[in-house]
Design a protein around this motif. Structure first.
Motif, PDB file in Angstrom:
ATOM      1  N   LYS A  38      41.969  11.747  31.653  1.00  0.00           N
ATOM      2  CA  LYS A  38      42.337  12.928  32.431  1.00  0.00           C
ATOM      3  C   LYS A  38      41.658  12.893  33.800  1.00  0.00           C
ATOM      4  CE  LYS A  38      43.128  17.881  31.787  1.00  0.00           C
ATOM      5  NZ  LYS A  38      42.951  19.051  30.872  1.00  0.00           N
ATOM      6  N   PHE A  39      40.405  12.476  33.833  1.00  0.00           N
ATOM      7  CA  PHE A  39      39.680  12.304  35.090  1.00  0.00           C
ATOM      8  C   PHE A  39      40.453  11.356  36.010  1.00  0.00           C
ATOM      9  CE2 PHE A  39      36.747  10.202  37.896  1.00  0.00           C
ATOM     10  CZ  PHE A  39      35.750  11.118  38.203  1.00  0.00           C
ATOM     11  N   LEU A  40      40.856  10.198  35.475  1.00  0.00           N
ATOM     12  CA  LEU A  40      41.569   9.203  36.284  1.00  0.00           C
ATOM     13  C   LEU A  40      42.898   9.734  36.797  1.00  0.00           C
ATOM     14  CD1 LEU A  40      40.913   5.945  34.240  1.00  0.00           C
ATOM     15  CD2 LEU A  40      40.102   6.427  36.557  1.00  0.00           C
ATOM     16  N   ALA A  41      43.620  10.473  35.958  1.00  0.00           N
ATOM     17  CA  ALA A  41      44.918  11.006  36.374  1.00  0.00           C
ATOM     18  C   ALA A  41      44.764  11.952  37.554  1.00  0.00           C
ATOM     19  CB  ALA A  41      45.588  11.714  35.203  1.00  0.00           C
ATOM     20  N   TYR A  42      43.780  12.827  37.485  1.00  0.00           N
ATOM     21  CA  TYR A  42      43.586  13.777  38.585  1.00  0.00           C
ATOM     22  C   TYR A  42      43.009  13.096  39.812  1.00  0.00           C
ATOM     23  CZ  TYR A  42      44.945  17.924  36.009  1.00  0.00           C
ATOM     24  OH  TYR A  42      45.679  18.868  35.342  1.00  0.00           O
ATOM     25  N   LEU A  43      42.172  12.096  39.601  1.00  0.00           N
ATOM     26  CA  LEU A  43      41.645  11.347  40.741  1.00  0.00           C
ATOM     27  C   LEU A  43      42.782  10.639  41.461  1.00  0.00           C
ATOM     28  CD1 LEU A  43      39.126  10.444  42.317  1.00  0.00           C
ATOM     29  CD2 LEU A  43      38.948   8.504  40.738  1.00  0.00           C
ATOM     30  N   GLN A  44      43.720  10.079  40.717  1.00  0.00           N
ATOM     31  CA  GLN A  44      44.884   9.430  41.321  1.00  0.00           C
ATOM     32  C   GLN A  44      45.757  10.443  42.056  1.00  0.00           C
ATOM     33  OE1 GLN A  44      47.232   7.085  38.576  1.00  0.00           O
ATOM     34  NE2 GLN A  44      48.958   6.953  39.989  1.00  0.00           N
ATOM     35  N   ALA A  45      45.874  11.627  41.491  1.00  0.00           N
ATOM     36  CA  ALA A  45      46.736  12.643  42.096  1.00  0.00           C
ATOM     37  C   ALA A  45      46.135  13.223  43.371  1.00  0.00           C
ATOM     38  CB  ALA A  45      47.004  13.766  41.096  1.00  0.00           C
ATOM     39  N   TYR A  46      44.830  13.465  43.382  1.00  0.00           N
ATOM     40  CA  TYR A  46      44.210  14.207  44.474  1.00  0.00           C
ATOM     41  C   TYR A  46      43.333  13.369  45.388  1.00  0.00           C
ATOM     42  CZ  TYR A  46      45.753  18.586  42.381  1.00  0.00           C
ATOM     43  OH  TYR A  46      46.523  19.606  41.891  1.00  0.00           O
ATOM     44  N   GLY A  47      42.803  12.250  44.896  1.00  0.00           N
ATOM     45  CA  GLY A  47      41.790  11.591  45.685  1.00  0.00           C
ATOM     46  C   GLY A  47      40.559  12.478  45.776  1.00  0.00           C
ATOM     47  N   THR A  48      39.760  12.294  46.801  1.00  0.00           N
ATOM     48  CA  THR A  48      38.495  13.046  46.899  1.00  0.00           C
ATOM     49  C   THR A  48      38.453  13.992  48.097  1.00  0.00           C
ATOM     50  OG1 THR A  48      37.512  11.198  48.147  1.00  0.00           O
ATOM     51  CG2 THR A  48      37.208  11.203  45.760  1.00  0.00           C
ATOM     52  N   ASP A  49      39.608  14.312  48.651  1.00  0.00           N
ATOM     53  CA  ASP A  49      39.625  15.104  49.887  1.00  0.00           C
ATOM     54  C   ASP A  49      40.040  16.557  49.693  1.00  0.00           C
ATOM     55  OD1 ASP A  49      38.867  12.867  51.366  1.00  0.00           O
ATOM     56  OD2 ASP A  49      40.944  12.227  51.658  1.00  0.00           O
ATOM     57  N   TYR A  50      40.277  16.985  48.441  1.00  0.00           N
ATOM     58  CA  TYR A  50      40.730  18.349  48.200  1.00  0.00           C
ATOM     59  C   TYR A  50      39.605  19.183  47.615  1.00  0.00           C
ATOM     60  CZ  TYR A  50      45.614  16.966  48.896  1.00  0.00           C
ATOM     61  OH  TYR A  50      46.794  16.519  49.427  1.00  0.00           O
ATOM     62  N   ASP A  51      39.345  20.352  48.196  1.00  0.00           N
ATOM     63  CA  ASP A  51      38.311  21.234  47.674  1.00  0.00           C
ATOM     64  C   ASP A  51      38.665  21.777  46.292  1.00  0.00           C
ATOM     65  OD1 ASP A  51      36.714  20.914  49.886  1.00  0.00           O
ATOM     66  OD2 ASP A  51      37.475  22.697  50.913  1.00  0.00           O
ATOM     67  N   LEU A  52      39.967  21.916  45.991  1.00  0.00           N
ATOM     68  CA  LEU A  52      40.355  22.508  44.715  1.00  0.00           C
ATOM     69  C   LEU A  52      40.182  21.541  43.545  1.00  0.00           C
ATOM     70  CD1 LEU A  52      43.376  21.336  43.777  1.00  0.00           C
ATOM     71  CD2 LEU A  52      44.112  22.757  45.672  1.00  0.00           C
ATOM     72  N   CYS A  53      39.932  20.270  43.833  1.00  0.00           N
ATOM     73  CA  CYS A  53      39.706  19.281  42.768  1.00  0.00           C
ATOM     74  C   CYS A  53      38.539  18.398  43.187  1.00  0.00           C
ATOM     75  CB  CYS A  53      40.966  18.452  42.523  1.00  0.00           C
ATOM     76  SG  CYS A  53      40.885  17.441  41.018  1.00  0.00           S
ATOM     77  N   ARG A  54      37.401  18.568  42.516  1.00  0.00           N
ATOM     78  CA  ARG A  54      36.194  17.843  42.899  1.00  0.00           C
ATOM     79  C   ARG A  54      35.724  16.970  41.733  1.00  0.00           C
ATOM     80  NH1 ARG A  54      31.872  21.949  44.371  1.00  0.00           N
ATOM     81  NH2 ARG A  54      32.801  23.083  42.624  1.00  0.00           N
ATOM     82  N   PHE A  55      35.219  15.797  42.068  1.00  0.00           N
ATOM     83  CA  PHE A  55      34.836  14.806  41.079  1.00  0.00           C
ATOM     84  C   PHE A  55      33.345  14.488  41.202  1.00  0.00           C
ATOM     85  CE2 PHE A  55      39.246  14.323  42.197  1.00  0.00           C
ATOM     86  CZ  PHE A  55      39.876  14.196  40.973  1.00  0.00           C
ATOM     87  N   PHE A  56      32.711  14.275  40.043  1.00  0.00           N
ATOM     88  CA  PHE A  56      31.270  14.069  40.021  1.00  0.00           C
ATOM     89  C   PHE A  56      30.904  12.916  39.099  1.00  0.00           C
ATOM     90  CE2 PHE A  56      32.210  18.477  40.843  1.00  0.00           C
ATOM     91  CZ  PHE A  56      31.368  18.822  41.895  1.00  0.00           C
ATOM     92  N   ARG A  57      29.813  12.278  39.442  1.00  0.00           N
ATOM     93  CA  ARG A  57      29.219  11.230  38.614  1.00  0.00           C
ATOM     94  C   ARG A  57      27.934  11.793  38.008  1.00  0.00           C
ATOM     95  NH1 ARG A  57      29.063   5.388  38.616  1.00  0.00           N
ATOM     96  NH2 ARG A  57      26.992   4.592  38.061  1.00  0.00           N
ATOM     97  N   LEU A  58      27.729  11.568  36.713  1.00  0.00           N
ATOM     98  CA  LEU A  58      26.540  12.020  36.016  1.00  0.00           C
ATOM     99  C   LEU A  58      25.661  10.812  35.708  1.00  0.00           C
ATOM    100  CD1 LEU A  58      28.282  14.294  33.352  1.00  0.00           C
ATOM    101  CD2 LEU A  58      27.574  14.932  35.663  1.00  0.00           C
ATOM    102  N   GLU A  59      24.401  10.904  36.020  1.00  0.00           N
ATOM    103  CA  GLU A  59      23.469   9.822  35.715  1.00  0.00           C
ATOM    104  C   GLU A  59      22.309  10.399  34.913  1.00  0.00           C
ATOM    105  OE1 GLU A  59      22.430   7.960  39.374  1.00  0.00           O
ATOM    106  OE2 GLU A  59      24.463   7.207  39.746  1.00  0.00           O
ATOM    107  N   TYR A  60      22.079   9.797  33.726  1.00  0.00           N
ATOM    108  CA  TYR A  60      21.057  10.329  32.837  1.00  0.00           C
ATOM    109  C   TYR A  60      20.586   9.231  31.890  1.00  0.00           C
ATOM    110  CZ  TYR A  60      25.172  10.539  29.816  1.00  0.00           C
ATOM    111  OH  TYR A  60      26.305  10.212  29.116  1.00  0.00           O
ATOM    112  N   ASP A  61      19.283   9.085  31.734  1.00  0.00           N
ATOM    113  CA  ASP A  61      18.700   8.139  30.763  1.00  0.00           C
ATOM    114  C   ASP A  61      19.358   6.762  30.831  1.00  0.00           C
ATOM    115  OD1 ASP A  61      17.103  10.198  29.921  1.00  0.00           O
ATOM    116  OD2 ASP A  61      18.410  10.757  28.269  1.00  0.00           O
ATOM    117  N   ASN A  62      19.523   6.231  32.023  1.00  0.00           N
ATOM    118  CA  ASN A  62      20.137   4.915  32.228  1.00  0.00           C
ATOM    119  C   ASN A  62      21.596   4.850  31.785  1.00  0.00           C
ATOM    120  OD1 ASN A  62      17.698   3.752  33.229  1.00  0.00           O
ATOM    121  ND2 ASN A  62      16.966   3.596  31.111  1.00  0.00           N
TER     122      ASN A  62
END
Length: 260
Positions: free
Chosen positions: A35-59
């Motif tokens: 689902k993340f990939l589908a929305y990333l393909q649809a919106y890219g990273t330039d829309y405020d209404l759809c924002r994407f994040f990376r989580l980094e924890y315990d390696n």
């Protein structure tokens, strides 16, 4: 400002500003990642209404994205939930979807309650009475929305719905089907031949005629011929319908939704 890094001793959440920052091989392995990939393909990273994040924890690494009123979290392992809880309370998504080992640490967040949902895999049933002459594969979105709101009373924000769905349809990510002017179903995504169906609804005045069953059988048959694996999610009050029409239960999980 969640466009910047914020962290505690074990977790960091960083907004993605380039689609190449997402690990596709990792994301295609789960419903949440696809689902993340589908929305990333649809919106890219330039829309405020759809924002994407990376989580980094315990390696380890995970991802999440927020589209309008929904927050979706993809992670392989449990992680400290303090920053995620803070993010939810600041952004107030209507629904949060996440694996059970993530959700258990935020399910009691103030203002939210937990709902069970079941994932079903489409059956091998052939459509018996389906009339393709009464199928619209590119219906007017207003017609579909009017039916969907009868089936999903909480889906009342027309502006958000039309913006999100029209955008994804234009980008070829989603497709809405309308049958007999009274039943609708939506392809939410098709990623690596995994198809998710959602927003299945029939006008109240036409229920009991088997139209949703026939549309789903036809859609499942069509997609299987293309080599697709098809599934959908149902909350408790819709679960019995999918059992009755012969769909196979794959998993049971929970989401949390904001109390209205």
């Amino acid at each position: 400002d969640y466009g910047n890094d914020f962290k505690d001793s074990e977790l960091m959440i960083k907004q993605i500003d380039n689609i190449n920052q997402a690990d596709r091989n990792y994301l295609v392995k789960s419903y949440y990642g696809r689902k993340f990939l589908a929305y990333l393909q649809a919106y890219g990273t330039d829309y405020d209404l759809c924002r994407f994040f990376r989580l980094e924890y315990d390696n380890c690494t995970g991802y999440m994205f927020q589209i309008n009123a929904t927050l979706v979290v993809c992670a392989d392992h449990e992680f400290p939930a303090g920053e995620l809880e803070q993010f939810i309370l600041m952004n107030l998504p209507y629904r949060v979807e996440a694996p059970s080992y993530v959700l258990k640490n935020i399910e009691n967040i103030e203002g939210y309650h937990k709902l069970k949902r079941t994932q079903f895999e489409f059956s091998e049933h052939m459509p018996e009475h389906f009339n393709e002459a009464e199928l619209e594969e590119n219906p007017k979105l207003d017609e579909a929305y009017a039916i969907i709101t009868e089936g999903f009373p909480n889906m009342k924000n027309y502006g958000l719905w039309i913006t999100e769905n029209s955008h994804r349809i234009r980008r070829g990510i989603s497709r809405i089907y309308l049958y007999k002017k009274c039943t609708t179903a939506t392809v939410i995504y098709d990623v690596d031949d995994h198809v998710l169906i959602g927003q299945v609804a029939t006008r109240e005045s036409a229920r009991g005629n088997g139209y949703a069953r026939e549309l789903l059988y036809w859609l499942g048959h069509k997609l299987r011929l293309q080599g697709k694996k098809i599934s959908l999610f149902a909350l408790d009050y819709r679960e019995s319908f999918y059992h009755e029409i012969g769909f196979k239960e794959i998993s049971v999980e929970c989401v949390i939704e904001r109390k209205l």
